[in-house]
Motif scaffolding. Structure first.
Motif, PDB file in Angstrom:
ATOM      1  N   ILE A   5       2.639  16.931   1.285  1.00  0.00           N
ATOM      2  CA  ILE A   5       2.515  15.553   1.737  1.00  0.00           C
ATOM      3  C   ILE A   5       3.901  14.918   1.737  1.00  0.00           C
ATOM      4  CG2 ILE A   5       0.107  15.237   1.130  1.00  0.00           C
ATOM      5  CD1 ILE A   5       0.935  13.929  -1.451  1.00  0.00           C
ATOM      6  N   LEU A   6       4.105  14.046   2.673  1.00  0.00           N
ATOM      7  CA  LEU A   6       5.397  13.394   2.856  1.00  0.00           C
ATOM      8  C   LEU A   6       5.451  12.047   2.134  1.00  0.00           C
ATOM      9  CD1 LEU A   6       5.725  14.011   6.701  1.00  0.00           C
ATOM     10  CD2 LEU A   6       6.813  15.300   4.853  1.00  0.00           C
ATOM     11  N   PRO A   7       6.656  11.591   1.812  1.00  0.00           N
ATOM     12  CA  PRO A   7       6.786  10.262   1.200  1.00  0.00           C
ATOM     13  C   PRO A   7       6.117   9.166   2.033  1.00  0.00           C
ATOM     14  CG  PRO A   7       8.865  11.429   1.057  1.00  0.00           C
ATOM     15  CD  PRO A   7       7.952  12.265   1.922  1.00  0.00           C
ATOM     16  N   GLN A   8       6.222   9.266   3.359  1.00  0.00           N
ATOM     17  CA  GLN A   8       5.606   8.264   4.233  1.00  0.00           C
ATOM     18  C   GLN A   8       4.087   8.267   4.081  1.00  0.00           C
ATOM     19  OE1 GLN A   8       7.811  10.622   5.020  1.00  0.00           O
ATOM     20  NE2 GLN A   8       9.269   9.914   6.546  1.00  0.00           N
ATOM     21  N   GLN A   9       3.507   9.438   3.881  1.00  0.00           N
ATOM     22  CA  GLN A   9       2.063   9.521   3.691  1.00  0.00           C
ATOM     23  C   GLN A   9       1.648   8.874   2.375  1.00  0.00           C
ATOM     24  OE1 GLN A   9       2.016  13.859   4.489  1.00  0.00           O
ATOM     25  NE2 GLN A   9       0.101  13.411   5.565  1.00  0.00           N
ATOM     26  N   ILE A  10       2.447   9.057   1.351  1.00  0.00           N
ATOM     27  CA  ILE A  10       2.136   8.454   0.053  1.00  0.00           C
ATOM     28  C   ILE A  10       2.180   6.934   0.160  1.00  0.00           C
ATOM     29  CG2 ILE A  10       2.870   8.229  -2.353  1.00  0.00           C
ATOM     30  CD1 ILE A  10       4.050  11.125  -2.037  1.00  0.00           C
ATOM     31  N   ARG A  11       3.230   6.406   0.793  1.00  0.00           N
ATOM     32  CA  ARG A  11       3.329   4.950   0.956  1.00  0.00           C
ATOM     33  C   ARG A  11       2.181   4.405   1.796  1.00  0.00           C
ATOM     34  NH1 ARG A  11       8.755   6.377   2.125  1.00  0.00           N
ATOM     35  NH2 ARG A  11       8.430   5.752   4.288  1.00  0.00           N
ATOM     36  N   ALA A  12       1.843   5.105   2.874  1.00  0.00           N
ATOM     37  CA  ALA A  12       0.746   4.661   3.743  1.00  0.00           C
ATOM     38  C   ALA A  12      -0.587   4.712   3.004  1.00  0.00           C
ATOM     39  CB  ALA A  12       0.694   5.525   5.003  1.00  0.00           C
ATOM     40  N   ALA A  13      -0.773   5.744   2.219  1.00  0.00           N
ATOM     41  CA  ALA A  13      -2.019   5.874   1.455  1.00  0.00           C
ATOM     42  C   ALA A  13      -2.168   4.727   0.463  1.00  0.00           C
ATOM     43  CB  ALA A  13      -2.043   7.221   0.728  1.00  0.00           C
ATOM     44  N   ARG A  14      -1.088   4.401  -0.224  1.00  0.00           N
ATOM     45  CA  ARG A  14      -1.150   3.276  -1.171  1.00  0.00           C
ATOM     46  C   ARG A  14      -1.504   1.985  -0.454  1.00  0.00           C
ATOM     47  NH1 ARG A  14       2.602   1.018  -3.590  1.00  0.00           N
ATOM     48  NH2 ARG A  14       4.467   1.845  -2.568  1.00  0.00           N
ATOM     49  N   ALA A  15      -0.924   1.796   0.726  1.00  0.00           N
ATOM     50  CA  ALA A  15      -1.200   0.576   1.487  1.00  0.00           C
ATOM     51  C   ALA A  15      -2.668   0.507   1.907  1.00  0.00           C
ATOM     52  CB  ALA A  15      -0.294   0.500   2.715  1.00  0.00           C
ATOM     53  N   LEU A  16      -3.225   1.631   2.311  1.00  0.00           N
ATOM     54  CA  LEU A  16      -4.622   1.643   2.757  1.00  0.00           C
ATOM     55  C   LEU A  16      -5.595   1.246   1.657  1.00  0.00           C
ATOM     56  CD1 LEU A  16      -4.863   4.835   4.994  1.00  0.00           C
ATOM     57  CD2 LEU A  16      -5.295   2.481   5.688  1.00  0.00           C
ATOM     58  N   ILE A  17      -5.281   1.629   0.423  1.00  0.00           N
ATOM     59  CA  ILE A  17      -6.204   1.303  -0.672  1.00  0.00           C
ATOM     60  C   ILE A  17      -5.702   0.140  -1.521  1.00  0.00           C
ATOM     61  CG2 ILE A  17      -7.309   3.554  -0.772  1.00  0.00           C
ATOM     62  CD1 ILE A  17      -5.437   4.320  -3.056  1.00  0.00           C
ATOM     63  N   ASP A  18      -4.610  -0.494  -1.051  1.00  0.00           N
ATOM     64  CA  ASP A  18      -4.067  -1.673  -1.717  1.00  0.00           C
ATOM     65  C   ASP A  18      -3.664  -1.377  -3.157  1.00  0.00           C
ATOM     66  OD1 ASP A  18      -5.126  -5.057  -2.467  1.00  0.00           O
ATOM     67  OD2 ASP A  18      -3.217  -4.337  -1.677  1.00  0.00           O
ATOM     68  N   TRP A  19      -2.978  -0.254  -3.351  1.00  0.00           N
ATOM     69  CA  TRP A  19      -2.492   0.135  -4.675  1.00  0.00           C
ATOM     70  C   TRP A  19      -1.007  -0.152  -4.784  1.00  0.00           C
ATOM     71  CZ3 TRP A  19      -4.381   5.532  -6.773  1.00  0.00           C
ATOM     72  CH2 TRP A  19      -5.709   5.426  -7.178  1.00  0.00           C
TER      73      TRP A  19
END
Length: 83
Positions: A5-19
């Motif tokens: 997984i890429l850093p961009q995916q981690i940031r996007a994932a956090r944004a999607l779940i509001d973490w």
């Protein structure tokens, strides 16, 4: 379980779940500093670290989308925290 997984995916994932980074650090067992370094591409994380991040995010409803012609990404498969 090999997770790429890429850093961009981690940031996007956090944004999607509001973490926040604190939320993900607590859920994955990492420090906030380590997570910040991973998300900003300052360090190449170990496979076990990526697996811990993926496990925490997937448990919160994130689905990682691998490279499939359109590029890697994330989507919200389901919410488990009621937010």
């Amino acid at each position: 379980m090999k997770k790429d997984i890429l850093p961009q995916q981690i940031r996007a994932a956090r944004a999607l779940i509001d973490w926040t980074r604190d939320d993900l650090a607590n859920a994955s067992g990492l420090t906030v500093r380590t997570l910040a370094r991973i998300e900003s591409s300052q360090t190449a994380p170990r496979q076990t670290t990526l697996e811990a991040l993926a496990k925490a995010l997937e448990a919160a409803g994130i689905e990682f989308i691998s490279q499939n012609g359109g590029g890697p990404g994330v989507r919200l498969a389901r919410r488990v925290d009621g937010k």
